[in-house]
Each structure stands twice: as C-alpha cells, then as structure tokens.
Motif scaffolding. Structure first.
Motif, PDB file in Angstrom:
ATOM      1  N   TYR A  82       0.751  -1.302   0.153  1.00  0.00           N
ATOM      2  CA  TYR A  82      -0.016   0.086   0.041  1.00  0.00           C
ATOM      3  C   TYR A  82       0.848   1.269   0.087  1.00  0.00           C
ATOM      4  CZ  TYR A  82      -3.777  -3.180   1.215  1.00  0.00           C
ATOM      5  OH  TYR A  82      -4.550  -4.339   1.219  1.00  0.00           O
ATOM      6  N   GLY A  83       2.138   1.047  -0.205  1.00  0.00           N
ATOM      7  CA  GLY A  83       2.958   2.014  -0.506  1.00  0.00           C
ATOM      8  C   GLY A  83       3.049   2.981  -1.813  1.00  0.00           C
ATOM      9  N   ARG A  84       3.985   3.818  -1.929  1.00  0.00           N
ATOM     10  CA  ARG A  84       3.834   4.726  -3.183  1.00  0.00           C
ATOM     11  C   ARG A  84       4.864   4.142  -4.245  1.00  0.00           C
ATOM     12  NH1 ARG A  84       6.355   9.902  -1.016  1.00  0.00           N
ATOM     13  NH2 ARG A  84       6.907   8.426   0.580  1.00  0.00           N
ATOM     14  N   TYR A  85       5.809   3.255  -3.989  1.00  0.00           N
ATOM     15  CA  TYR A  85       6.669   2.474  -4.809  1.00  0.00           C
ATOM     16  C   TYR A  85       6.525   1.091  -5.010  1.00  0.00           C
ATOM     17  CZ  TYR A  85       8.908   6.980  -3.226  1.00  0.00           C
ATOM     18  OH  TYR A  85       9.044   8.327  -3.007  1.00  0.00           O
ATOM     19  N   GLY A  86       7.079   0.702  -6.280  1.00  0.00           N
ATOM     20  CA  GLY A  86       7.167  -0.773  -6.328  1.00  0.00           C
ATOM     21  C   GLY A  86       8.259  -1.351  -5.267  1.00  0.00           C
ATOM     22  N   VAL A  87       8.164  -2.735  -4.689  1.00  0.00           N
ATOM     23  CA  VAL A  87       8.928  -3.075  -3.739  1.00  0.00           C
ATOM     24  C   VAL A  87       8.992  -4.709  -3.743  1.00  0.00           C
ATOM     25  CG1 VAL A  87       9.415  -3.352  -1.326  1.00  0.00           C
ATOM     26  CG2 VAL A  87       8.170  -1.319  -1.999  1.00  0.00           C
ATOM     27  N   THR A  88      10.177  -5.422  -3.465  1.00  0.00           N
ATOM     28  CA  THR A  88      10.236  -6.851  -3.448  1.00  0.00           C
ATOM     29  C   THR A  88      11.019  -7.044  -2.156  1.00  0.00           C
ATOM     30  OG1 THR A  88      12.504  -6.824  -4.359  1.00  0.00           O
ATOM     31  CG2 THR A  88      10.368  -7.064  -5.942  1.00  0.00           C
ATOM     32  N   ILE A  89      10.680  -8.277  -1.733  1.00  0.00           N
ATOM     33  CA  ILE A  89      11.331  -8.602  -0.358  1.00  0.00           C
ATOM     34  C   ILE A  89      12.248  -9.638  -0.620  1.00  0.00           C
ATOM     35  CG2 ILE A  89      10.912  -9.513   1.881  1.00  0.00           C
ATOM     36  CD1 ILE A  89       9.675  -6.714   1.548  1.00  0.00           C
ATOM     37  N   HIS A  90      13.575  -9.699  -0.016  1.00  0.00           N
ATOM     38  CA  HIS A  90      14.748 -10.596  -0.301  1.00  0.00           C
ATOM     39  C   HIS A  90      14.623 -11.139   1.341  1.00  0.00           C
ATOM     40  CE1 HIS A  90      18.393 -12.764  -0.857  1.00  0.00           C
ATOM     41  NE2 HIS A  90      19.068 -11.794  -0.323  1.00  0.00           N
ATOM     42  N   TRP A  91      14.992 -12.642   1.182  1.00  0.00           N
ATOM     43  CA  TRP A  91      15.195 -13.383   2.409  1.00  0.00           C
ATOM     44  C   TRP A  91      16.678 -13.627   2.625  1.00  0.00           C
ATOM     45  CZ3 TRP A  91      10.586 -12.718   4.187  1.00  0.00           C
ATOM     46  CH2 TRP A  91       9.605 -12.689   3.063  1.00  0.00           C
ATOM     47  N   TRP A 133      17.839 -12.550   8.112  1.00  0.00           N
ATOM     48  CA  TRP A 133      17.004 -11.345   8.383  1.00  0.00           C
ATOM     49  C   TRP A 133      16.453 -11.080   6.792  1.00  0.00           C
ATOM     50  CZ3 TRP A 133      18.628  -5.856   6.472  1.00  0.00           C
ATOM     51  CH2 TRP A 133      19.705  -5.958   5.599  1.00  0.00           C
ATOM     52  N   TRP A 134      15.256 -10.573   6.767  1.00  0.00           N
ATOM     53  CA  TRP A 134      14.678 -10.159   5.598  1.00  0.00           C
ATOM     54  C   TRP A 134      14.615  -8.524   5.344  1.00  0.00           C
ATOM     55  CZ3 TRP A 134      10.750  -6.731   5.783  1.00  0.00           C
ATOM     56  CH2 TRP A 134      10.325  -6.438   7.318  1.00  0.00           C
ATOM     57  N   HIS A 135      14.718  -8.256   3.933  1.00  0.00           N
ATOM     58  CA  HIS A 135      14.650  -6.604   3.627  1.00  0.00           C
ATOM     59  C   HIS A 135      14.041  -6.594   2.093  1.00  0.00           C
ATOM     60  CE1 HIS A 135      18.319  -6.799   1.129  1.00  0.00           C
ATOM     61  NE2 HIS A 135      18.832  -7.514   1.908  1.00  0.00           N
ATOM     62  N   ALA A 136      13.631  -5.333   2.019  1.00  0.00           N
ATOM     63  CA  ALA A 136      13.460  -4.751   0.755  1.00  0.00           C
ATOM     64  C   ALA A 136      14.459  -4.817  -0.351  1.00  0.00           C
ATOM     65  CB  ALA A 136      12.622  -3.511   0.852  1.00  0.00           C
ATOM     66  N   HIS A 137      14.275  -5.182  -1.502  1.00  0.00           N
ATOM     67  CA  HIS A 137      15.187  -5.220  -2.623  1.00  0.00           C
ATOM     68  C   HIS A 137      15.026  -4.435  -3.674  1.00  0.00           C
ATOM     69  CE1 HIS A 137      19.262  -6.778  -4.039  1.00  0.00           C
ATOM     70  NE2 HIS A 137      19.226  -7.597  -2.917  1.00  0.00           N
ATOM     71  N   SER A 138      14.503  -3.139  -3.406  1.00  0.00           N
ATOM     72  CA  SER A 138      14.301  -2.450  -4.410  1.00  0.00           C
ATOM     73  C   SER A 138      14.474  -0.896  -4.047  1.00  0.00           C
ATOM     74  CB  SER A 138      12.688  -2.143  -4.686  1.00  0.00           C
ATOM     75  OG  SER A 138      12.142  -3.576  -5.021  1.00  0.00           O
ATOM     76  N   ASP A 139      15.685  -0.524  -5.150  1.00  0.00           N
ATOM     77  CA  ASP A 139      16.269   1.115  -4.741  1.00  0.00           C
ATOM     78  C   ASP A 139      16.775   1.044  -3.207  1.00  0.00           C
ATOM     79  OD1 ASP A 139      15.832   1.668  -7.126  1.00  0.00           O
ATOM     80  OD2 ASP A 139      13.612   2.222  -6.899  1.00  0.00           O
ATOM     81  N   TRP A 140      16.519   1.891  -2.624  1.00  0.00           N
ATOM     82  CA  TRP A 140      16.882   2.058  -1.042  1.00  0.00           C
ATOM     83  C   TRP A 140      15.633   1.706  -0.214  1.00  0.00           C
ATOM     84  CZ3 TRP A 140      20.630   6.446   0.557  1.00  0.00           C
ATOM     85  CH2 TRP A 140      21.704   6.283   0.199  1.00  0.00           C
ATOM     86  N   THR A 141      14.584   1.128  -0.571  1.00  0.00           N
ATOM     87  CA  THR A 141      13.637   1.075   0.403  1.00  0.00           C
ATOM     88  C   THR A 141      13.874   0.200   1.737  1.00  0.00           C
ATOM     89  OG1 THR A 141      13.129  -0.882  -1.095  1.00  0.00           O
ATOM     90  CG2 THR A 141      11.723   1.272  -1.205  1.00  0.00           C
ATOM     91  N   ARG A 142      15.090  -0.696   1.666  1.00  0.00           N
ATOM     92  CA  ARG A 142      15.542  -1.514   2.621  1.00  0.00           C
ATOM     93  C   ARG A 142      15.892  -0.790   3.738  1.00  0.00           C
ATOM     94  NH1 ARG A 142      21.028  -2.328   3.904  1.00  0.00           N
ATOM     95  NH2 ARG A 142      22.632  -2.015   2.363  1.00  0.00           N
ATOM     96  N   ALA A 143      16.014   0.607   3.538  1.00  0.00           N
ATOM     97  CA  ALA A 143      16.376   1.406   4.803  1.00  0.00           C
ATOM     98  C   ALA A 143      15.284   1.427   5.811  1.00  0.00           C
ATOM     99  CB  ALA A 143      16.770   2.868   4.424  1.00  0.00           C
TER     100      ALA A 143
END
Length: 566
Positions: A82-91, A133-143
């Motif tokens: 439901y955010g403003r950008y496309g996002v993926t998640i990496h494990w 850990w898991w984190h977003a893997h699109s641009d700088w969204t993992r911050a």
C-alpha cells in the motif's frame, strides 16, 4: 491473485510430496511446520532526532516484524503493498533450494510488487540455523523495510552451546531525516553522492548521544549472573559497524545462519548484511552499561556518518543508577586492521553434528575486482567533477533490465543479458597501488556468469584503489560459501593459497573485502537458478557493483529448477 495462490498451493504441495513424505512416518512433534505471515507495506509517521517524517514500513514497525521458525520449516509471507513505490522482499541468507522465484531482488528474479498489489512468497528454511534477516530489495527501500529471521534448531535438537537464559534481537540500522527514495533519486539524477545517514540506530532508536533521543533509547533489562543470547542484525545502509558492550565480553557462536567455534572478544566487526549470534554473561556489578554501535569506514575522500549509536544494558536489582551509563570506546572509524583481526578469528564448528565440506577440486577460478569508478557525462555535466559516480565488478557496472534475468533465462529471451562476465579483469595491474594502466571509467553492461551444476568454484574478491579504496561487503544470493582466505594488498596465486584454511573456515553469505585487500571464497554450484551477487553497501549496489550467477540445471529432478515461473 487467484492464479498466483493456486500456483503457490500446487507448487507447495509438490514440494511437500517430494521433500517431506519421508518424515511423515516420524513422530508428529518432529514434523516441520508451515508459518503464515502478512506483511502490510504502508507509509507510517515516525519521530526521531527532533522531527517527524512519513516512511515506508511493514506492519507500521521499524524495524519490521520477526519471522520465527525452526530449521526445516517453511514460511508463507503475503506482502500487501500500500506504499507509493514498487517493492520486493529478499530473504537474506536463505538458500531457497531450486526456488529462485521467491528470492526477491527486483529485476533479477521478479518484477516489483506494484502499489495496490500483493505477492505471496514461499520461503524454505533447509540448511540455515541461527539468525538471518529479510529486507526490501528495490532501490533504497530496505533502509526502512527490514526485520529479523530467527531459525531455531529443529525439534529434538538443541544449540551447540549452553542454553541461554533469554534471547534478544538487536537490529542495527540507519536513520535519514529525509525521504530515502528522494535522496537516492536526486543522487542518481545529479551523478553525485547521496546524503549520508543522520544517525545509526539500535532497534530503531538512535540512543541518547543524539538530540531528542534520551527518553527513547532502547533498554535491555537483564538479571545478574545470567547468560543471554543476542541475535545481531546489521541492516545499516552504507558503513560497517563495530558493536560492543561496556565492561562485558562477547562470545561469538554463530554468523549468517551457521554456528562457529566460540570466540570471546571485546567487540565484533559486522559488515552491512551480516548477522551474528553472540552470548553475553551479566557478570559485572549491577549498574547501567552502554551497548555501542560505531562506524567503520575506510574510504578516501568520501563523507560518511561518523556518529555513535547507544542502547543501555540495565541490570535489575537494588542499586543507585549512575547519572551516565558506563561507556567503552570501540576501534576507530578507519581501523580496518581491527575488523580484519576479528574476521580472521572466526572458524566453523566442523564437528560431527555440524560438518562442513570445503570444495577442494576447484573447476572454476575467478578473480573479481571491486572497483569505484566514474561514467562520463555529456558536457561534463554531472556532480562528480563533471562525471557520474559508479561502481563495478571487474570494471563492469551491472545494468538492470525491464525484464528480470530469471524470466529471460527460463524463457530463452534474447537481448536481455550476455554470458561473458570475465573470470579475471581484462586489465591486470597493481590493484592496490594505484590505477596503473586501468581506466577509472567503467563499462555499463548486463553481463552474467554461467556455471554448470556441480562446479566447484573459487572466487577471489580483490579490492582496488581506482578512484577510492573502500571496504566492500560482498553478498551472494542462493548460497552460503566458505571463507578460505583473507589478506592485504594484491592476491598472489603462488603464495597466498598456501595459507588457505580448508579445515574449518566460516560458512557465511556476506563477507567484508578489506580496503586494499582480498578475500577468497569457495562453494559448490548446486543450487540451480539465477542468483544476484553484489556489494551490500546501498550506494555501491545502485551504482552497479553486482553481477548474476546463472547456475544450470543438474541431471535429475532433484537438481533442476522446481518450477518454470509464475
């Protein structure tokens, strides 16, 4: 979503049939479990450093929620964007055997989850045990989009160290007063450096050395005379971190989802992307003691966030708290030697219960340079003395394409990538003594490395002094690897392999390549798919310090990609 869910259920059913039927005959209590999570991505307001901003989070938390499983379990994670950008998640650090479809990096294994859409990940925990850990893997969204993964021992087994009294997770992060996507967008537009972070954080809080942070500093309450397990995740964006606790030694027992021979130390050095399992015994006088996170950054001519984050280890009991917690100074911000000394002490358990298998019949050798570069701009119009800042592996800056590499590979699409990533740099020079006859300008390209199934691979990452020597944490998706050697200056194929540790090297997924130094790793290419390999410093990744390993299918169903796409 209906077709995707049907695919997931069918795919998961086939996996269960193939992998889990043998354990159906075991005791009900020892069967692996399936865990379900909903991740809701949305903008939420957070206040730090005297100001409030809106930022993308999962389930309105920073850090995000914890995934908690046992070895052998499966997690099914439905991500609603439901955010403003496309996002993926990496494990991060999860092997995902034969299952690159759910690994997560945008434009490598999948397209971004568009705003208003959702995607369901299937995450198999097969070999890992400990903390990831898991984190977003699109641009700088993992911050702002990241969280811990805790993988407990399988039922019927236990830790290879005494059971701790309690376990706690420590997530090291970065805080930017500005919007992180705007920061990186502006930097990419101008060709210059993105703004540095304004603070480091411990469990989402900067600590009381920063303004407006005294009342929110993270506190860990402990009882005297107990041993605690700290699960430490380094989610920091652009520096390495030294971590320690005043007047307390740390005993390192695990790294990147694998166990280690216990190492007692005053501090740990942790690169962006790494995780550690650390024991601490509360054997000091009851008081307040600082937990400290301070940066390591050894690049030249580059600004960085040279500030210190704190949390408080607070003993329970009847005592008068000091006005200021006890402090400990950690190694300096440019003390690469301290980081290398720490890394060289780490060894795998290499026991009967936790065996290792270091490849010794190497069939593929690669020497890969980690370079800081420039790309020329028309009319010298960019911010880096007229050029654009870039980074590369072996002087090739990876260019992401609109069609992801996994689809292009499995569907035989042409003109998406080439298979000529080199086994050695085209120009050999004194890598740590200047650029010599090498160019500071890199070549943008989408070059990948093809590996046959079963190849025994040795890679040497070599730091260079082109533009600026810097430390680089290199991360490989889909694999853990053995760190068999680590040293300074130029790698020497004649003398350096003599000192390789082939007995009990640590098995990790992320390793620090020291500034003006090298690291040698080994692994067997036994996980077919397309797997990203990249520097985990956020700005270096977005500037091009990455490539993709495409591992071909093996000879049997068990060694072949489990499915053909979504």
């Amino acid at each position: 979503m209906g077709s995707q869910l049907s695919f997931i259920l069918a795919f998961f059913g086939l996996f269960l049939l193939h992998k889990l039927v043998p354990i159906m005959f075991q005791s009900q209590t020892t069967q692996p479990k399936v865990h379900y999570y909903d991740f809701v991505l949305k903008d939420s307001n957070f206040t730090r450093l005297c100001s409030t901003k809106s930022m993308l989070t999962v389930n309105e938390s920073f850090p995000g929620p914890t995934i908690r499983v046992r070895k052998g379990d499966t997690a099914i994670v439905n991500v609603h964007n439901y955010g403003r950008y496309g996002v993926t998640i990496h494990w991060h650090g999860v092997k995902q055997p034969r299952n690159p479809w759910y690994d997560g990096p945008e434009n490598i294994t999948q397209c971004a989850i568009r705003p208003g859409h959702n995607f369901t990940y299937v995450v198999f925990f097969t070999e890992e045990e400990g903390t990831l850990w898991w984190h977003a893997h699109s641009d700088w969204t993992r911050a702002t989009v990241h969280g811990p993964i805790i993988i407990l021992p399988a039922l019927g087994t236990t830790y290879p160290f005494p059971q701790p009294y309690e376990e706690h997770t420590i997530v090291l992060g970065s805080w930017f007063k500005g919007d992180v996507m705007s920061i990186i967008s502006e930097a990419m537009y101008t060709g210059g450096r993105p703004n540095t972070s304004d603070a480091h954080t411990i469990n989402g809080q900067p600590g009381d050395l920063y303004p407006c942070s005294n009342q929110t500093t993270y506190r860990l309450k402990v009882k005297p005379g107990k041993t605690y397990l700290l699960r430490i995740v380094n989610a920091v964006m652009d520096v390495e971190i030294f971590f320690g606790i005043a007047n307390h030694n740390l005993t390192v027992v695990g790294q990147d989802g694998s166990y280690l021979k216990p190492v007692t130390t005053e501090y740990i050095s942790t690169a962006s992307g790494q995780t550690f399992d650390v024991l601490v015994t509360t054997n000091q006088d009851p008081s307040l003691y600082y937990m400290i996170a301070s940066p390591l950054f050894d690049g030249e001519y580059t600004p960085f966030d040279n500030s210190t984050s704190t949390a408080i280890l607070a003993y329970e009991g009847d005592y008068t708290p000091p006005s200021t917690p006890v402090f400990r100074f950690l190694p300096g911000c440019n003390d690469t030697d301290a980081a290398v000394r720490f890394s060289k002490r780490l060894r795998s358990l290499a026991s009967k219960e936790y065996p290792i298998d270091v490849p010794k019949n190497i069939t593929t050798k690669m020497l890969i340079t980690t370079d800081m570069n420039h790309i020329p701009c028309p009319n010298k119009s960019c911010a880096a003395h007229g050029d654009r800042l870039a980074s590369s592996l072996s002087n090739f800056s990876f260019v992401t394409r609109p069609i992801d590499i996994l689809q292009a590979y499995t569907r035989n699409l042409s003109d998406i990538y080439t298979t000529d990533f080199p086994d050695a740099p085209y120009v050999i020079y004194n890598f740590t003594g200047g650029k010599g006859n090498a160019s500071e300008y890199t070549t943008p390209a989408t070059r990948v490395k093809m590996l046959n199934y079963g190849e025994e691979v040795e890679m040497v990452f070599q730091g260079t002094t082109i533009v600026s020597p810097e430390t680089h944490p290199m991360h490989l998706h889909g694999y853990s690897f053995y760190v068999v050697g680590l040293g300074y200056w130029n790698f020497d194929y004649g003398s350096d392999p003599v000192s390789f540790n082939l007995i009990d090297p640590p098995k990790v997924n992320t390793i620090m390549v020291p500034s003006k130094g090298w690291v040698a790793i080994r692994f067997v290419a036994n996980n077919p798919g397309t797997w990203l390999m990249h520097c985990h410093l956020a700005r270096h990744l977005i500037w091009g310090m990455s490539t993709v390993l495409i591992v071909k299918n093996g000879p049997s169903n068990d060694t072949t990609l489990c499915c053909t796409g979504l």
